[in-house]
Design an enzyme around this catalytic site. Structure first.
Site, PDB file in Angstrom:
ATOM      1  N   SER A   1       3.177  -5.619  -5.035  1.00 58.26           N
ATOM      2  CA  SER A   1       3.471  -4.073  -5.057  1.00 58.26           C
ATOM      3  C   SER A   1       5.134  -3.750  -5.085  1.00 58.26           C
ATOM      4  O   SER A   1       5.758  -4.443  -4.068  1.00 58.26           O
ATOM      5  CB  SER A   1       2.829  -3.447  -3.740  1.00 58.26           C
ATOM      6  OG  SER A   1       3.111  -2.178  -3.398  1.00 58.26           O
TER       7      SER A   1
ATOM      8  N   LYS B   1       2.377  -8.403   1.491  1.00 58.45           N
ATOM      9  CA  LYS B   1       2.876  -8.514   0.179  1.00 58.45           C
ATOM     10  C   LYS B   1       4.114  -9.289  -0.158  1.00 58.45           C
ATOM     11  O   LYS B   1       4.154 -10.308  -0.926  1.00 58.45           O
ATOM     12  CB  LYS B   1       2.967  -6.908  -0.677  1.00 58.45           C
ATOM     13  CG  LYS B   1       1.712  -6.510  -0.913  1.00 58.45           C
ATOM     14  CD  LYS B   1       0.721  -7.195  -1.755  1.00 58.45           C
ATOM     15  CE  LYS B   1      -0.732  -6.650  -1.869  1.00 58.45           C
ATOM     16  NZ  LYS B   1      -1.738  -7.535  -2.513  1.00 58.45           N
TER      17      LYS B   1
ATOM     18  N   TYR C   1       1.198  -3.819   5.833  1.00 56.96           N
ATOM     19  CA  TYR C   1       0.696  -4.020   4.586  1.00 56.96           C
ATOM     20  C   TYR C   1       1.833  -4.371   3.693  1.00 56.96           C
ATOM     21  O   TYR C   1       1.474  -5.224   2.995  1.00 56.96           O
ATOM     22  CB  TYR C   1       0.141  -2.640   4.056  1.00 56.96           C
ATOM     23  CG  TYR C   1      -0.098  -2.623   2.705  1.00 56.96           C
ATOM     24  CD1 TYR C   1      -0.927  -3.278   1.818  1.00 56.96           C
ATOM     25  CD2 TYR C   1       0.956  -1.830   1.711  1.00 56.96           C
ATOM     26  CE1 TYR C   1      -1.039  -3.227   0.625  1.00 56.96           C
ATOM     27  CE2 TYR C   1       0.951  -2.064   0.104  1.00 56.96           C
ATOM     28  CZ  TYR C   1       0.026  -2.738  -0.406  1.00 56.96           C
ATOM     29  OH  TYR C   1       0.100  -2.777  -1.485  1.00 56.96           O
TER      30      TYR C   1
HETATM   31  C1  UD1 Z   1       1.922   2.801  -1.190  1.00 55.69           C
HETATM   32  C2  UD1 Z   1       2.857   1.856  -1.493  1.00 55.69           C
HETATM   33  C3  UD1 Z   1       2.086   1.261  -2.619  1.00 55.69           C
HETATM   34  C4  UD1 Z   1       0.825   0.759  -2.001  1.00 55.69           C
HETATM   35  C5  UD1 Z   1      -0.096   1.847  -1.715  1.00 55.69           C
HETATM   36  C6  UD1 Z   1      -1.439   1.451  -1.503  1.00 55.69           C
HETATM   37  C7  UD1 Z   1       5.179   2.481  -1.221  1.00 55.69           C
HETATM   38  C8  UD1 Z   1       6.523   2.723  -1.762  1.00 55.69           C
HETATM   39  N1  UD1 Z   1       4.212   2.266  -2.050  1.00 55.69           N
HETATM   40  O1  UD1 Z   1       2.026   3.533  -1.798  1.00 55.69           O
HETATM   41  O2  UD1 Z   1       3.235   0.126  -3.029  1.00 55.69           O
HETATM   42  O3  UD1 Z   1       0.135  -0.128  -3.235  1.00 55.69           O
HETATM   43  O4  UD1 Z   1       0.684   2.663  -0.716  1.00 55.69           O
HETATM   44  O5  UD1 Z   1      -2.088   2.336  -0.735  1.00 55.69           O
HETATM   45  O6  UD1 Z   1       5.278   1.888   0.128  1.00 55.69           O
HETATM   46  N2  UD1 Z   1       1.008  12.156  -0.160  1.00 55.69           N
HETATM   47  C9  UD1 Z   1       0.850  13.403   0.067  1.00 55.69           C
HETATM   48  N3  UD1 Z   1      -0.297  13.812   0.749  1.00 55.69           N
HETATM   49  C10 UD1 Z   1      -1.580  12.666   0.940  1.00 55.69           C
HETATM   50  C11 UD1 Z   1      -1.255  11.601   0.207  1.00 55.69           C
HETATM   51  C12 UD1 Z   1      -0.034  11.269  -0.296  1.00 55.69           C
HETATM   52  O7  UD1 Z   1       1.930  14.284   0.205  1.00 55.69           O
HETATM   53  O8  UD1 Z   1      -2.477  13.435   1.053  1.00 55.69           O
HETATM   54  C13 UD1 Z   1       2.475  11.563  -0.488  1.00 55.69           C
HETATM   55  C14 UD1 Z   1       2.924  10.547  -0.061  1.00 55.69           C
HETATM   56  O9  UD1 Z   1       3.670  11.009   1.143  1.00 55.69           O
HETATM   57  C15 UD1 Z   1       3.844  10.055  -1.117  1.00 55.69           C
HETATM   58  C16 UD1 Z   1       2.830  10.090  -2.489  1.00 55.69           C
HETATM   59  O10 UD1 Z   1       2.325  11.201  -1.991  1.00 55.69           O
HETATM   60  O11 UD1 Z   1       4.952  10.495  -1.264  1.00 55.69           O
HETATM   61  C17 UD1 Z   1       2.152   8.822  -2.929  1.00 55.69           C
HETATM   62  O12 UD1 Z   1       1.513   8.685  -1.734  1.00 55.69           O
HETATM   63  P1  UD1 Z   1       0.310   7.339  -1.938  1.00 55.69           P
HETATM   64  O13 UD1 Z   1      -0.457   7.936  -3.157  1.00 55.69           O
HETATM   65  O14 UD1 Z   1      -0.208   7.181  -0.609  1.00 55.69           O
HETATM   66  O15 UD1 Z   1       0.902   6.019  -2.327  1.00 55.69           O
HETATM   67  P2  UD1 Z   1       2.438   5.391  -1.884  1.00 55.69           P
HETATM   68  O16 UD1 Z   1       2.194   5.621  -0.044  1.00 55.69           O
HETATM   69  O17 UD1 Z   1       3.597   5.651  -2.430  1.00 55.69           O
END
Ligand code: UD1
Length: 347
Positions: free
Chosen positions: A128, A157, A153
């Site tokens: 990841s 990795k 987590y």
């Molecule tokens: C993270 C990890 C990724 C991993 C994944 C597993 C990092 C950079 N990435 O992804 O490697 O495979 O988790 O789950 O560490 N968001 C909202 N509202 C929500 C959900 C998410 O605003 O309800 C935003 C988050 O703050 C983030 C973006 O959407 O900025 C993506 O979030 P998400 O889909 O959870 O993935 P990552 O956290 O980027």
């Protein structure tokens, strides 16, 4: 010549199931191991509906050493393994680090030990972009220094990659680690897709479940990041593009085209989108208005990350084909299908 036999751990999961489809369509024989911790066995029926082939399935936990040895006693002539099986909820890993270290690391060690005993020397590992932490330089390339990830987590990795690299150094094992950025979207058939058990953590299932009315509103985590609109930037990549990269990686190992015993490739599009841009694109593509509210930052989130894809493009010969519109449209089609089937998603 018969195509190779590939074992897929975590094969009923989101990326695993899409990879099964791509492998089967290329003529590979696939065997699935999964403990169904966060997935459903029925996914394999859906894979059959797409490909005409029902993958052979073994239901057990990779941390069960006896079950793993029995598996390798039964299944012979394995050419390669793709190791997806792992826990992946960032927040849960902060609350329960031992669960994550135990599950993700012990399972890997047992798998590597069993591969050594059974002389299976090809492995594709599911890594990841979390291993980069918040990179100093963007886009981030494979040789960027690995910072301490924000969550247990992420650390699993990083540790897993180190274990694999050490083993490759002193054994015939050949491994490709694929560092995924943010996999989203679903198969164009809408027969498989992301199906989190319980409330989703990730953005896109949260968007689609809100849009369809399962959740009241989407919370956008943070509006004060140093980005164009204050929300975080991610490199969203279509899960089918990711799945196809696994087939290429398997071919590279089996045909001995790898240049080193241990290789690492980024799987991203190279484009960063903010959370708000992603929501806007979803609304444009689907015509559905999303109820969302901006709230505070989520702990453990990095501000922005997107991939330098040059190495994967050039050396692996892989390039993402699908754009954000397609990713969000297919995720939406999948959500509508789940609703039509009345699948339980409201825990
Ligand atoms: C993270 C990890 C990724 C991993 C994944 C597993 C990092 C950079 N990435 O992804 O490697 O495979 O988790 O789950 O560490 N968001 C909202 N509202 C929500 C959900 C998410 O605003 O309800 C935003 C988050 O703050 C983030 C973006 O959407 O900025 C993506 O979030 P998400 O889909 O959870 O993935 P990552 O956290 O980027």
């Amino acid at each position: 010549m018969a195509k190779a036999k590939v074992v897929v751990t975590g094969g009923t999961g989101y990326i695993g199931s899409h990879t099964l489809v791509e492998l089967i369509e290329k003529g590979y024989e696939v065997v699935v191991i999964d403990n169904l911790n966060n997935s459903y066995a029925n996914t394999l029926q859906q894979v059959k509906e797409i490909t005409g082939k029902l993958p052979q399935f073994y239901c057990f936990d990779l941390c069960d050493k006896n079950a793993l040895s029995q598996f390798f006693e039964q299944e012979k002539n394995i050419d390669a393994i793709i190791h997806f099986a792992a826990l992946k909820a960032v927040g849960e890993s902060v609350d329960n680090p031992l669960l994550y270290y135990h599950n993700n690391i012990v399972s890997l060690i047992y798998l590597l030990e069993a591969m050594k005993v059974n002389q299976i020397n090809h492995l594709v590992f599911s890594s990841s972009c979390t291993v980069y932490g918040q990179p100093d330089k963007l886009p981030v390339s494979e040789n960027a220094p690995l910072k301490l990830p924000e969550s247990p987590y992420g650390k699993t990795k990083q540790i897993a990659e180190q274990i694999i690299a050490d083993v490759c150094f002193t054994s015939p094992l050949q491994v490709i680690s694929l560092r995924y950025f943010n996999p989203i979207g679903a198969h164009e058939s809408a027969l498989i897709g992301e199906f989190p058990i319980g409330a989703p953590n990730n953005l896109v299932p949260m968007i689609t479940q809100t849009a369809v009315g399962i959740r009241e509103k989407l919370l956008v985590f943070g509006s004060d990041y140093d980005t164009k609109d204050g929300s975080c930037v991610r490199d969203y990549i279509h899960v089918v593009d990711i799945a196809q990269a696994h087939v290429i990686a398997i071919e590279r190992l089996i045909q001995q085209k790898n240049k080193k015993n241990y290789e690492v490739f980024n799987l991203g599009t190279g484009h960063g989108y903010t959370v708000l841009e992603t929501i806007q694109t979803f609304e444009n593509v689907t015509g559905v208005k999303l109820n969302y509210e901006i709230t505070g930052r989520r702990s453990g989130d990095v501000e922005k990350v997107y991939a330098d894809t040059q190495w994967a493009n050039k050396e692996l010969g892989w390039k993402a084909q699908r754009n954000l519109d397609n990713m969000l449209q297919t995720a939406w089609n999948w959500q509508l299908k789940l609703n039509e089937l009345n699948m339980k998603q409201d825990d």
